[in-house]
Design a protein around this motif. Structure first.
Motif, PDB file in Angstrom:
ATOM      1  N   THR A   2      -2.833  -0.573  10.492  1.00 53.78           N
ATOM      2  CA  THR A   2      -2.494  -1.932  10.909  1.00 53.78           C
ATOM      3  C   THR A   2      -2.588  -2.916   9.753  1.00 53.78           C
ATOM      4  OG1 THR A   2      -4.764  -2.256  11.600  1.00 53.78           O
ATOM      5  CG2 THR A   2      -3.192  -1.631  13.317  1.00 53.78           C
ATOM      6  N   ASN A   3      -2.444  -2.430   8.523  1.00 55.44           N
ATOM      7  CA  ASN A   3      -2.459  -3.358   7.404  1.00 55.44           C
ATOM      8  C   ASN A   3      -1.090  -4.002   7.241  1.00 55.44           C
ATOM      9  OD1 ASN A   3      -1.638  -0.744   6.860  1.00 55.44           O
ATOM     10  ND2 ASN A   3      -2.238  -0.793   4.724  1.00 55.44           N
ATOM     11  N   GLY A   4      -1.070  -5.131   6.529  1.00 57.39           N
ATOM     12  CA  GLY A   4       0.186  -5.818   6.306  1.00 57.39           C
ATOM     13  C   GLY A   4       1.013  -5.142   5.237  1.00 57.39           C
ATOM     14  N   LEU A   5       2.177  -5.696   5.005  1.00 56.81           N
ATOM     15  CA  LEU A   5       3.060  -5.173   3.964  1.00 56.81           C
ATOM     16  C   LEU A   5       2.523  -5.555   2.586  1.00 56.81           C
ATOM     17  CD1 LEU A   5       6.479  -5.975   5.632  1.00 56.81           C
ATOM     18  CD2 LEU A   5       5.525  -3.720   5.192  1.00 56.81           C
ATOM     19  N   PRO A   6       2.847  -4.761   1.570  1.00 57.64           N
ATOM     20  CA  PRO A   6       2.337  -5.049   0.226  1.00 57.64           C
ATOM     21  C   PRO A   6       2.887  -6.364  -0.327  1.00 57.64           C
ATOM     22  CG  PRO A   6       3.945  -3.269   0.159  1.00 57.64           C
ATOM     23  CD  PRO A   6       3.675  -3.567   1.604  1.00 57.64           C
ATOM     24  N   ASP A   7       2.107  -7.000  -1.172  1.00 61.26           N
ATOM     25  CA  ASP A   7       2.511  -8.263  -1.777  1.00 61.26           C
ATOM     26  C   ASP A   7       3.311  -7.979  -3.047  1.00 61.26           C
ATOM     27  OD1 ASP A   7       2.875 -10.858  -2.447  1.00 61.26           O
ATOM     28  OD2 ASP A   7       0.762 -11.330  -2.768  1.00 61.26           O
ATOM     29  N   ILE A   8       4.527  -7.494  -2.840  1.00 65.90           N
ATOM     30  CA  ILE A   8       5.445  -7.252  -3.954  1.00 65.90           C
ATOM     31  C   ILE A   8       6.772  -7.918  -3.626  1.00 65.90           C
ATOM     32  CG2 ILE A   8       4.394  -5.108  -4.790  1.00 65.90           C
ATOM     33  CD1 ILE A   8       6.450  -3.517  -3.238  1.00 65.90           C
ATOM     34  N   SER A   9       7.454  -8.393  -4.646  1.00 69.12           N
ATOM     35  CA  SER A   9       8.772  -9.000  -4.472  1.00 69.12           C
ATOM     36  C   SER A   9       9.814  -8.075  -5.077  1.00 69.12           C
ATOM     37  CB  SER A   9       8.836 -10.365  -5.159  1.00 69.12           C
ATOM     38  OG  SER A   9       8.039 -11.286  -4.458  1.00 69.12           O
TER      39      SER A   9
END
Length: 141
Positions: A2-9
């Motif tokens: 249930t973790n969020g999406l990675p902080d990558i662009s």
């Protein structure tokens, strides 16, 4: 899971703005693919069909992964009628957070942006993909 999406662009495939994955909310299906990948080519009709059927209820995003031929990727997406946004991950930024061994891989993201399921490998049928959308995202049509 249930973790969020990675902080990558990631940059858009073709023309468009970069997209920060951590900002995305669902219900969302993220498909990691490459034009050189036979299983990706095999499952692409299922994703095109899901987009047609689910319409506004489920967003789809493709990530063209580790693909040296962006021109071929654009051509493939157009030919397969994958009429949803596609991003490029040439540098394999998503490899660790999504545990990518290689494409294809499909991630399911709920309305709060939580990564609720990852399907490794190609879908064997339309029914398999549709059932995962119903089971993991609670979306029916």
């Amino acid at each position: 899971m249930t973790n969020g999406l990675p902080d990558i662009s990631l940059p858009c495939l073709g023309n468009g703005p970069d997209t920060r994955l951590a900002d995305l909310r669902g219900p969302l299906v993220i498909n990691v693919w490459a034009q050189w990948c036979p299983p990706c080519r095999q499952e692409s009709p299922y994703l095109a069909d899901l987009q047609k059927k689910a319409g506004a209820k489920v967003k789809l995003i493709g990530i063209d992964y580790d693909d040296p031929r962006a021109d071929e990727a654009v051509k493939f997406a157009v030919e397969q009628k994958l009429d949803y946004p596609h991003l490029v991950d040439q540098d394999k930024q998503a490899r660790v957070p999504f545990k990518i061994g290689g494409p294809p891989l499909t991630a399911f993201v709920d309305k709060d942006g939580a990564l609720v399921h990852i399907h490794y490998g190609a879908f064997s049928s339309q029914q398999e993909l549709d059932q995962l959308v119903k089971d993991k995202l609670g979306v029916t049509w």
